[in-house]
Design an enzyme around this catalytic site. Structure first.
Site, PDB file in Angstrom:
ATOM      1  N   HIS A   1       5.549   5.878  11.453  1.00  0.00           N
ATOM      2  CA  HIS A   1       5.083   5.910  10.203  1.00  0.00           C
ATOM      3  C   HIS A   1       4.004   7.005   9.765  1.00  0.00           C
ATOM      4  CE1 HIS A   1       3.713   4.186   6.523  1.00  0.00           C
ATOM      5  NE2 HIS A   1       3.453   3.049   6.915  1.00  0.00           N
TER       6      HIS A   1
ATOM      7  N   ARG B   1      11.816   4.187   3.017  1.00  0.00           N
ATOM      8  CA  ARG B   1      11.075   3.183   4.109  1.00  0.00           C
ATOM      9  C   ARG B   1      12.563   2.335   4.454  1.00  0.00           C
ATOM     10  NH1 ARG B   1       6.125  -0.903   4.314  1.00  0.00           N
ATOM     11  NH2 ARG B   1       5.204   1.017   5.073  1.00  0.00           N
TER      12      ARG B   1
ATOM     13  N   LYS C   1      25.919  -4.176  -2.531  1.00  0.00           N
ATOM     14  CA  LYS C   1      27.322  -4.335  -2.759  1.00  0.00           C
ATOM     15  C   LYS C   1      28.002  -3.604  -1.686  1.00  0.00           C
ATOM     16  CE  LYS C   1      26.650  -4.117  -7.674  1.00  0.00           C
ATOM     17  NZ  LYS C   1      26.812  -3.345  -8.894  1.00  0.00           N
TER      18      LYS C   1
ATOM     19  N   ARG D   1       0.836  -1.234  -0.140  1.00  0.00           N
ATOM     20  CA  ARG D   1       0.081   0.101   0.076  1.00  0.00           C
ATOM     21  C   ARG D   1       0.784   1.252   0.111  1.00  0.00           C
ATOM     22  NH1 ARG D   1      -2.691  -3.988   1.918  1.00  0.00           N
ATOM     23  NH2 ARG D   1      -0.563  -4.450   2.889  1.00  0.00           N
ATOM     24  N   THR D   2       1.827   1.360   0.807  1.00  0.00           N
ATOM     25  CA  THR D   2       2.422   2.839   1.017  1.00  0.00           C
ATOM     26  C   THR D   2       3.236   2.951  -0.157  1.00  0.00           C
ATOM     27  OG1 THR D   2       2.652   2.173   3.383  1.00  0.00           O
ATOM     28  CG2 THR D   2       4.206   3.966   2.656  1.00  0.00           C
TER      29      THR D   2
HETATM   30  C1  NCD Z   1       2.764  -1.218   8.316  1.00  0.00           C
HETATM   31  C2  NCD Z   1       3.754  -0.700   8.255  1.00  0.00           C
HETATM   32  O1  NCD Z   1       4.624  -1.248   7.310  1.00  0.00           O
HETATM   33  O2  NCD Z   1       4.639  -0.445   9.192  1.00  0.00           O
HETATM   34  N1  NCD Z   1       1.867  -1.413   7.015  1.00  0.00           N
HETATM   35  C3  NCD Z   1       1.598  -0.385   6.189  1.00  0.00           C
HETATM   36  O3  NCD Z   1       2.418   0.480   6.088  1.00  0.00           O
HETATM   37  N2  NCD Z   1       0.441  -0.115   5.652  1.00  0.00           N
HETATM   38  C4  NCD Z   1       1.997  -2.141   9.411  1.00  0.00           C
HETATM   39  C5  NCD Z   1       2.460  -3.577   9.175  1.00  0.00           C
HETATM   40  O4  NCD Z   1       3.244  -3.913   8.418  1.00  0.00           O
HETATM   41  O5  NCD Z   1       1.875  -4.452   9.809  1.00  0.00           O
END
Ligand code: NCD
Length: 309
Positions: A136, A108, A86, A58-59
């Site tokens: 997040h 991320r 590397k 999703r993100t």
């Molecule tokens: C979350 C994450 O990656 O922190 N997911 C997300 O971004 N929708 C939560 C999760 O992975 O459980």
């Protein structure tokens, strides 16, 4: 007053006005996303890079869609196929991306603090798309947006139950910082070994069992067990047992207010933290969260670009 910083690293320390700025700004983009032609030119001629050192569905997709709907050139970079393998450091990787004249880097990373480190080492705007267990922010903003959109006030009159693996959840942390800032009534629950050792710093109530956690809540936010953050202390006996003591089923969901809503950031592990009869019920706003995520990310990208001038 708006939001005047170069980066968006977390919701801790943001003012209410700064948080509300993103939610209000997302209204405009949600309307745009419901039109046939979903395009604006806030980011025309700009370049965004999604630098993901961890899995994401999703993100990453919604940041890419958000950037493209704003007219940017959006590039995806995934660590598994990059020179990180590397031996390149995070700072070198970020500096190289900035050297290509990218305006925004959406990052991320599995390590808490990675987004701050990146932000301190580049002129490009950094958006934290999840750093380890820390924060997040775009997820919490879309959660708050969804809560407000469903008629719940962002104040002490709204009771939120956050349930599951709170210790390892950056989603929980970002939400808690913001919700406590708004004085919302937040209660936490999860297996003892999945509650942070310093849980008192959050200033939230801690429920004793699932029924108590759900009772009278306006919002129930379920969290996935973050096994990938591997921590031997936080092992749990079996999925069946987890579901029995910490899972949300219809009976427990019915202990919440009649108009309560159920949130989950995804990915859902059906039959563990959330049963399908709840995930797919009319109380679930999980897909609304996903829809709102695009608008919120458009609000974030357009705000940072405006600040950059
Ligand atoms: C979350 C994450 O990656 O922190 N997911 C997300 O971004 N929708 C939560 C999760 O992975 O459980």
């Amino acid at each position: 007053m708006g939001y005047k910083h170069k980066d968006l690293l977390g919701l801790s320390g943001l003012s209410k006005a700064e948080i509300l700025h993103f939610l209000d700004c997302a209204d405009e983009f949600k309307a745009l996303n419901n039109q046939e032609i979903k395009k604006s030119d806030y980011l025309r001629g700009k370049t965004t890079i999604n630098a993901f050192f961890e899995n994401s569905t999703r993100t990453r997709t919604s940041f890419e869609i958000a950037a493209k709907r704003l007219g940017a050139d959006a590039v995806n970079f995934s660590a598994s196929s990059s020179s990180v393998n590397k031996g390149e450091t995070l700072i070198d990787t970020i500096k190289n991306m900035a050297a290509m004249k990218s305006d925004i880097i959406v990052l991320r990373h599995p390590n808490s603090g990675a987004a701050l480190l990146a932000a301190q080492n580049t002129d490009a705007c950094i958006v934290n798309a999840g750093d380890g267990m820390n924060e997040h922010p775009s997820q919490a903003l879309l959660d708050l947006y969804t809560i407000r959109e469903n008629g719940k006030s962002l104040d002490k009159n709204t009771s939120v139950a956050i349930i599951g693996d709170i210790a390892r959840s950056r989603v929980a942390r970002s939400n808690i910082w913001a919700m406590k800032n708004f004085n919302m009534d937040v209660r936490l629950f999860g297996p003892a070994m999945m509650l942070p050792k310093d849980i008192d710093v959050f200033g939230c109530k801690v429920a004793k069992n699932m029924d108590e956690a759900c009772e009278g809540a306006d919002v129930i936010m379920m969290l996935r067990i973050q096994l990938e953050r591997g921590d031997a202390d936080v092992a749990f006996p079996s999925s069946r047992e987890y579901c029995k003591f910490f899972g949300l089923n219809k009976y427990r969901a019915n202990l919440a207010k009649p108009d309560a809503i159920i949130l989950h950031p995804g990915p859902i592990n059906r039959g563990i933290e959330l049963n399908s009869d709840v995930a797919d019920s009319n109380r679930s706003v999980i897909l609304n969260q996903v829809e709102n995520g695009v608008a919120i990310r458009m609000a974030i990208l357009s705000t940072l670009i405006k600040n950059r001038g």
